[in-house]
Scaffold this motif. Sequence first.
Motif, PDB file in Angstrom:
ATOM      1  N   ILE A   1       0.835  -1.203   0.000  1.00  0.00           N
ATOM      2  CA  ILE A   1       0.000   0.000   0.000  1.00  0.00           C
ATOM      3  C   ILE A   1       0.869   1.252   0.000  1.00  0.00           C
ATOM      4  O   ILE A   1       0.619   2.200  -0.754  1.00  0.00           O
ATOM      5  CB  ILE A   1      -0.953   0.002   1.214  1.00  0.00           C
ATOM      6  N   VAL A   2       1.885   1.261   0.844  1.00  0.00           N
ATOM      7  CA  VAL A   2       2.781   2.425   0.908  1.00  0.00           C
ATOM      8  C   VAL A   2       3.465   2.634  -0.433  1.00  0.00           C
ATOM      9  O   VAL A   2       3.558   3.756  -0.941  1.00  0.00           O
ATOM     10  CB  VAL A   2       3.828   2.244   2.030  1.00  0.00           C
ATOM     11  N   ARG A   3       3.926   1.555  -1.037  1.00  0.00           N
ATOM     12  CA  ARG A   3       4.615   1.665  -2.332  1.00  0.00           C
ATOM     13  C   ARG A   3       3.651   2.146  -3.407  1.00  0.00           C
ATOM     14  O   ARG A   3       3.973   3.046  -4.194  1.00  0.00           O
ATOM     15  CB  ARG A   3       5.210   0.311  -2.703  1.00  0.00           C
ATOM     16  N   GLU A   4       2.441   1.581  -3.432  1.00  0.00           N
ATOM     17  CA  GLU A   4       1.476   1.920  -4.491  1.00  0.00           C
ATOM     18  C   GLU A   4       1.017   3.364  -4.366  1.00  0.00           C
ATOM     19  O   GLU A   4       0.953   4.102  -5.355  1.00  0.00           O
ATOM     20  CB  GLU A   4       0.273   0.973  -4.423  1.00  0.00           C
ATOM     21  N   ARG A   5       0.679   3.780  -3.133  1.00  0.00           N
ATOM     22  CA  ARG A   5       0.149   5.136  -2.940  1.00  0.00           C
ATOM     23  C   ARG A   5       1.182   6.194  -3.286  1.00  0.00           C
ATOM     24  O   ARG A   5       0.836   7.296  -3.704  1.00  0.00           O
ATOM     25  CB  ARG A   5      -0.299   5.330  -1.502  1.00  0.00           C
ATOM     26  N   SER A   6       2.456   5.852  -3.100  1.00  0.00           N
ATOM     27  CA  SER A   6       3.510   6.825  -3.394  1.00  0.00           C
ATOM     28  C   SER A   6       3.954   6.754  -4.846  1.00  0.00           C
ATOM     29  O   SER A   6       4.900   7.443  -5.238  1.00  0.00           O
ATOM     30  CB  SER A   6       4.704   6.573  -2.481  1.00  0.00           C
ATOM     31  N   GLY A   7       3.293   5.897  -5.633  1.00  0.00           N
ATOM     32  CA  GLY A   7       3.682   5.761  -7.036  1.00  0.00           C
ATOM     33  C   GLY A   7       5.061   5.159  -7.195  1.00  0.00           C
ATOM     34  O   GLY A   7       5.750   5.416  -8.183  1.00  0.00           O
ATOM     35  N   GLY A   8       5.484   4.390  -6.191  1.00  0.00           N
ATOM     36  CA  GLY A   8       6.793   3.759  -6.257  1.00  0.00           C
ATOM     37  C   GLY A   8       7.914   4.583  -5.654  1.00  0.00           C
ATOM     38  O   GLY A   8       9.049   4.114  -5.547  1.00  0.00           O
ATOM     39  N   SER A   9       7.618   5.827  -5.251  1.00  0.00           N
ATOM     40  CA  SER A   9       8.663   6.685  -4.689  1.00  0.00           C
ATOM     41  C   SER A   9       9.115   6.182  -3.319  1.00  0.00           C
ATOM     42  O   SER A   9      10.285   6.281  -2.964  1.00  0.00           O
ATOM     43  CB  SER A   9       8.165   8.122  -4.565  1.00  0.00           C
ATOM     44  N   PHE A  10       8.164   5.692  -2.531  1.00  0.00           N
ATOM     45  CA  PHE A  10       8.486   5.202  -1.191  1.00  0.00           C
ATOM     46  C   PHE A  10       8.634   3.684  -1.249  1.00  0.00           C
ATOM     47  O   PHE A  10       7.661   2.955  -1.156  1.00  0.00           O
ATOM     48  CB  PHE A  10       7.388   5.572  -0.197  1.00  0.00           C
ATOM     49  N   ASP A  11       9.842   3.227  -1.462  1.00  0.00           N
ATOM     50  CA  ASP A  11      10.094   1.801  -1.612  1.00  0.00           C
ATOM     51  C   ASP A  11      11.057   1.353  -0.520  1.00  0.00           C
ATOM     52  O   ASP A  11      12.226   1.102  -0.762  1.00  0.00           O
ATOM     53  CB  ASP A  11      10.658   1.521  -3.006  1.00  0.00           C
ATOM     54  N   LEU A  12      10.565   1.289   0.698  1.00  0.00           N
ATOM     55  CA  LEU A  12      11.392   0.953   1.854  1.00  0.00           C
ATOM     56  C   LEU A  12      11.772  -0.516   1.845  1.00  0.00           C
ATOM     57  O   LEU A  12      11.062  -1.340   1.266  1.00  0.00           O
ATOM     58  CB  LEU A  12      10.618   1.239   3.139  1.00  0.00           C
ATOM     59  N   PRO A  13      12.902  -0.860   2.491  1.00  0.00           N
ATOM     60  CA  PRO A  13      13.154  -2.281   2.752  1.00  0.00           C
ATOM     61  C   PRO A  13      11.939  -2.849   3.465  1.00  0.00           C
ATOM     62  O   PRO A  13      11.552  -2.334   4.521  1.00  0.00           O
ATOM     63  CB  PRO A  13      14.391  -2.267   3.653  1.00  0.00           C
ATOM     64  N   GLU A  14      11.327  -3.867   2.891  1.00  0.00           N
ATOM     65  CA  GLU A  14      10.036  -4.335   3.402  1.00  0.00           C
ATOM     66  C   GLU A  14      10.110  -4.826   4.836  1.00  0.00           C
ATOM     67  O   GLU A  14       9.128  -4.778   5.570  1.00  0.00           O
ATOM     68  CB  GLU A  14       9.484  -5.411   2.465  1.00  0.00           C
ATOM     69  N   GLY A  15      11.278  -5.319   5.251  1.00  0.00           N
ATOM     70  CA  GLY A  15      11.407  -5.823   6.614  1.00  0.00           C
ATOM     71  C   GLY A  15      11.276  -4.743   7.668  1.00  0.00           C
ATOM     72  O   GLY A  15      11.016  -5.036   8.829  1.00  0.00           O
ATOM     73  N   THR A  16      11.429  -3.468   7.260  1.00  0.00           N
ATOM     74  CA  THR A  16      11.358  -2.388   8.243  1.00  0.00           C
ATOM     75  C   THR A  16       9.934  -2.125   8.717  1.00  0.00           C
ATOM     76  O   THR A  16       9.743  -1.405   9.688  1.00  0.00           O
ATOM     77  CB  THR A  16      11.948  -1.082   7.671  1.00  0.00           C
ATOM     78  N   VAL A  17       8.927  -2.696   8.046  1.00  0.00           N
ATOM     79  CA  VAL A  17       7.560  -2.448   8.524  1.00  0.00           C
ATOM     80  C   VAL A  17       7.322  -3.170   9.847  1.00  0.00           C
ATOM     81  O   VAL A  17       6.527  -2.709  10.667  1.00  0.00           O
ATOM     82  CB  VAL A  17       6.493  -2.881   7.483  1.00  0.00           C
ATOM     83  N   TYR A  18       7.993  -4.296  10.085  1.00  0.00           N
ATOM     84  CA  TYR A  18       7.663  -5.084  11.286  1.00  0.00           C
ATOM     85  C   TYR A  18       8.139  -4.453  12.589  1.00  0.00           C
ATOM     86  O   TYR A  18       7.373  -4.390  13.556  1.00  0.00           O
ATOM     87  CB  TYR A  18       8.162  -6.524  11.107  1.00  0.00           C
ATOM     88  N   PRO A  19       9.373  -3.909  12.676  1.00  0.00           N
ATOM     89  CA  PRO A  19       9.719  -3.188  13.909  1.00  0.00           C
ATOM     90  C   PRO A  19       8.752  -2.039  14.181  1.00  0.00           C
ATOM     91  O   PRO A  19       8.385  -1.793  15.330  1.00  0.00           O
ATOM     92  CB  PRO A  19      11.127  -2.660  13.617  1.00  0.00           C
ATOM     93  N   SER A  20       8.326  -1.345  13.114  1.00  0.00           N
ATOM     94  CA  SER A  20       7.374  -0.245  13.294  1.00  0.00           C
ATOM     95  C   SER A  20       6.033  -0.772  13.783  1.00  0.00           C
ATOM     96  O   SER A  20       5.428  -0.188  14.689  1.00  0.00           O
ATOM     97  CB  SER A  20       7.186   0.514  11.981  1.00  0.00           C
TER      98      SER A  20
END
Lengths: 103, 175
Positions: free
Chosen positions: A30-49
């Motif tokens: 969702i984060v990647r899609e809504r940002s049009g690909g601009s926000f492409d974080l390492p996916e593993g960082t969502v879990y600590p958050s």
Amino acid sequence: MNDRLRGHVDVLLLSALQAGPAHGYRLAEIVRERSGGSFDLPEGTVYPSLYRLERRRFVASRWMTVDGRRRRVYRLTAGGTAELERQRSEWREFTRAMEAVVT
Amino acid sequence: MTIDAYLAELERSLPRVGRNRALREAREHLRDAAARHREAGASDHDAEAAATNDFGPVDEVALRLSAELAVRQTRIASAAAVGVSVAAAVIIATVVYVDAEESRSAPTPVLIATRTIEAGTPGMILAGREMYAPTTLPKSEVLDGAISDPSFLRGRTTAIELLPGQQLTVADFHP
């Protein structure tokens, strides 16, 4: 761009959860899609958050069966909704001040 | 890297409390990511390699997960100690012994400065420019008032200059 995002992953996830409960992989999408690909974080960082948001009672989670597989699904709590609005207000003020100075 | 190899390395780096859940979520996430790459035409091997690459360097993911799981482990240990004390007061008088040496070496999450931070720097700038990083230290090395939760920095500014490697403490910030 992505380096600047690391300090704002929490509010990105709270925003993504406003659309409804989701597991971690979907939230990263969702984060990647809504940002049009601009926000492409390492996916593993969502879990600590997500764990931090859950510890602070801003999200809640439970195991559910999704597409035949057991997944941890997260949802926004009332406290999380209030925190999201507070951070949005803070962000609007921050961007307003930045634009006033740099533009 | 294969998913199994990635998870094996991650497992070695995580504390016991919360580890199983974290690994299970990571496994399901990586399976989804690999499936997406296979749908795009990647081989099984390349799909898993791409999935683990997208997930992030295992040492970086492990560090961030460990910081959060360590907070949970500390809180569970504290809650257990309170529970034991309450039960003892109700039933009989007991004494709880704490292994001082084990307590002093317990991994404790803290935030450390990654670069020189000038006095008067807002917390939002610290976060946006990655001027600090979470890590864990033996409890005996953690300063009084050490900050472990980045949300504390919101709305605050540094009161003094902070140097790289320095632990962030409550005293370093204006209230």
